[in-house]
Design an enzyme around this catalytic site. Structure first.
Site, mmCIF file in Angstrom:
data_model
loop_
_atom_site.group_PDB
_atom_site.id
_atom_site.type_symbol
_atom_site.label_atom_id
_atom_site.label_comp_id
_atom_site.label_asym_id
_atom_site.label_seq_id
_atom_site.Cartn_x
_atom_site.Cartn_y
_atom_site.Cartn_z
ATOM 1 N N ASP A 170 0.831 -1.207 0.000
ATOM 2 C CA ASP A 170 0.000 0.000 0.000
ATOM 3 C C ASP A 170 0.873 1.267 0.000
ATOM 4 O O ASP A 170 2.096 1.197 0.052
ATOM 5 C CB ASP A 170 -0.911 -0.059 1.234
ATOM 6 N N ASP A 225 -10.040 3.839 -3.648
ATOM 7 C CA ASP A 225 -10.706 2.594 -3.241
ATOM 8 C C ASP A 225 -12.118 2.483 -3.808
ATOM 9 O O ASP A 225 -12.874 3.460 -3.835
ATOM 10 C CB ASP A 225 -10.794 2.530 -1.712
HETATM 11 C C1 GLA Z 1 -5.942 1.476 1.305
HETATM 12 C C2 GLA Z 1 -6.089 0.463 0.166
HETATM 13 C C3 GLA Z 1 -7.227 -0.482 0.478
HETATM 14 C C4 GLA Z 1 -6.962 -1.188 1.796
HETATM 15 C C5 GLA Z 1 -6.764 -0.169 2.904
HETATM 16 C C6 GLA Z 1 -6.315 -0.805 4.202
HETATM 17 O O1 GLA Z 1 -7.050 2.324 1.368
HETATM 18 O O2 GLA Z 1 -6.291 1.110 -1.053
HETATM 19 O O3 GLA Z 1 -7.395 -1.431 -0.563
HETATM 20 O O4 GLA Z 1 -5.837 -2.018 1.674
HETATM 21 O O5 GLA Z 1 -5.781 0.797 2.544
HETATM 22 O O6 GLA Z 1 -6.121 0.113 5.215
#
Ligand code: GLA
Length: 416
Positions: A170, A225
């Site tokens: 990430d 996301d």
């Molecule tokens: C980010 C990523 C998500 C998830 C969250 C976890 O937002 O894009 O897919 O992994 O972190 O905290």
């Protein structure tokens, strides 16, 4: 002449000095003396020749995870038939972490994962599945857990020792880090383990990873996301259509071993209708996207199961050619997407973004095919139905927020 000789001498002396130099300050202990090897063209790691398929804990469970949930989900992936349909990676997302020990080794949260990660990975492997884990290029993960910054080689070695087959990496809390350099470091650290580990780069598309990711990782997020909605934006999150629109120009960058990742599936999480989930799943298959389910597999409905297990749609996603669909026609809320499949067939999707069911017409000329050609269309959401024979154009009613998805094959002259 004399200056050429001097240049040659300098080149020789510098070369020898470099060959004898100790590893650069701060280099990981397993980096060879003299620094990284000379720049040979970087090659891909040979993994993920079709888009990865599996399950990830985040979309449904967030930080509310523990080893029982992961074990039960692995069991359910086998029992539901998902494993046989191709879902293989069981990936724990954020919040599995505890703290680092005195030597800097990352530890799992001892309350949520009392048996440890190695035992969990062993269990997942014993079910014939593969195991995935999550970290972050910054100081802290998005959930505030320890990130891998400054511990890349140590963490990669730890994941390999635990038996990880997949790393999602990430991009929270990375400050002024350079994305290309940060992902390259972890990619090299994973390679140094000599274990096959699919590398999923979760950088959200900010630094255009499709331009540089092909030999660094196997998939890269292209957006913020996903959230469990057909359309709309909320803070960092985007609905299915909003993400779809960001993929339209990225088809040149996808192919075997390196995929655009429009984020994980929301199928079965309750925020959309089954028609919308069928569309979401079909669109992701057209995009050659990773199919990472994000639902409560142990308690899914028959409708959710039927979507996730549609083998004809999965076959489109997993087609060996690895060609991501292009939007070949658009008129307001109505779109046609198409992708070539190995062997000469095509997958064709009609999308109705509007609030009413509507007739839509597929014209062969939209696919750059001659009107006179005879083709068959197999409706991939009506398994077992007879193929439709057509010439020139074909009209069907597409549900609101829905799709029609076909496998189009050219009828050989001998069959006319
Ligand atoms: C980010 C990523 C998500 C998830 C969250 C976890 O937002 O894009 O897919 O992994 O972190 O905290």
């Amino acid at each position: 002449m004399r200056s050429i000789v001097r240049l040659l001498l300098m080149w020789l002396v510098c070369g020898m000095a470099a060959a004898q130099a100790p590893p650069p300050a701060g280099a990981p202990p397993d980096m060879p003396a003299g620094g990284p090897p000379p720049a040979a063209p970087r090659v891909a790691n040979g993994l993920a020749l079709t888009p990865p398929m599996g399950w990830n804990s985040w979309n449904r469970f967030g930080c509310n995870i523990n080893e029982t949930l992961i074990r039960q989900t692995a069991d359910a992936i086998v029992a539901s038939g998902m494993k046989d349909a191709g879902y293989q990676y069981v990936i724990i997302d954020d919040c599995w972490h505890g703290q680092r020990d005195a030597a800097g080794n990352i530890q799992p949260d001892a309350t949520r994962f009392p048996s440890g990660i190695k035992a969990l990975a062993d269990y997942v492997h014993s079910r014939g599945l593969k195991f995935g884990i999550y970290s972050d290029a910054g100081e802290r993960t998005c959930g505030g857990k320890p990130g891998s910054r400054g511990h890349e080689y140590q963490d990669a070695a730890q994941y390999a020792a635990w038996g990880a087959d997949y790393l999602k990496y990430d991009w929270c809390n990375t400050g002024t880090e350079d994305a290309h350099a940060a992902y390259l470091t972890m990619s090299d650290a994973l390679r140094a383990t000599n274990r096959d580990i699919v590398f999923s780069m979760c950088e959200w598309g900010t630094a255009k990873p499709w331009l540089w990711g092909e030999t660094i990782g196997n998939l890269w997020r292209t957006s913020g996301d996903i959230y469990d909605h057909w359309q709309g934006k909320k803070a960092f999150m985007l609905g299915v259509l909003d993400i779809l629109d960001l993929q339209a120009d990225l088809y040149p960058y996808a192919g075997p071993g390196h995929w655009n990742d429009p984020d994980m599936l929301e199928v079965g999480n309750g925020g959309m209708t089954d028609t919308e989930y069928r569309a979401h799943f079909s669109l992701w298959a057209m995009l050659a996207a990773p199919l990472i389910a994000g639902n409560d597999v142990a308690n899914m409905s028959a409708a959710t199961r039927a979507i996730l297990l549609n083998r004809d749609v999965i076959a489109v996603d997993q087609d060996a050619l690895g060609a991501q669909a292009r939007r070949v026609w658009k008129n307001g809320d109505f779109e046609i997407w198409a992708r070539p499949l190995k062997g000469g067939a095509r997958a064709v999707l009609l999308l109705n973004r509007s609030a009413q069911a509507a007739p839509m017409t597929l014209q062969l000329r939209d696919l750059q095919l001659p009107d006179a050609l005879r083709v068959t269309l197999r409706d991939l959401w009506k398994p077992g139905s007879a193929p439709i024979r057509m010439k020139g154009h074909y009209t069907t009613t597409v549900p609101s927020h829905g799709v029609a998805l076909y496998r189009l094959a050219i009828v050989p002259e001998s069959a006319l």
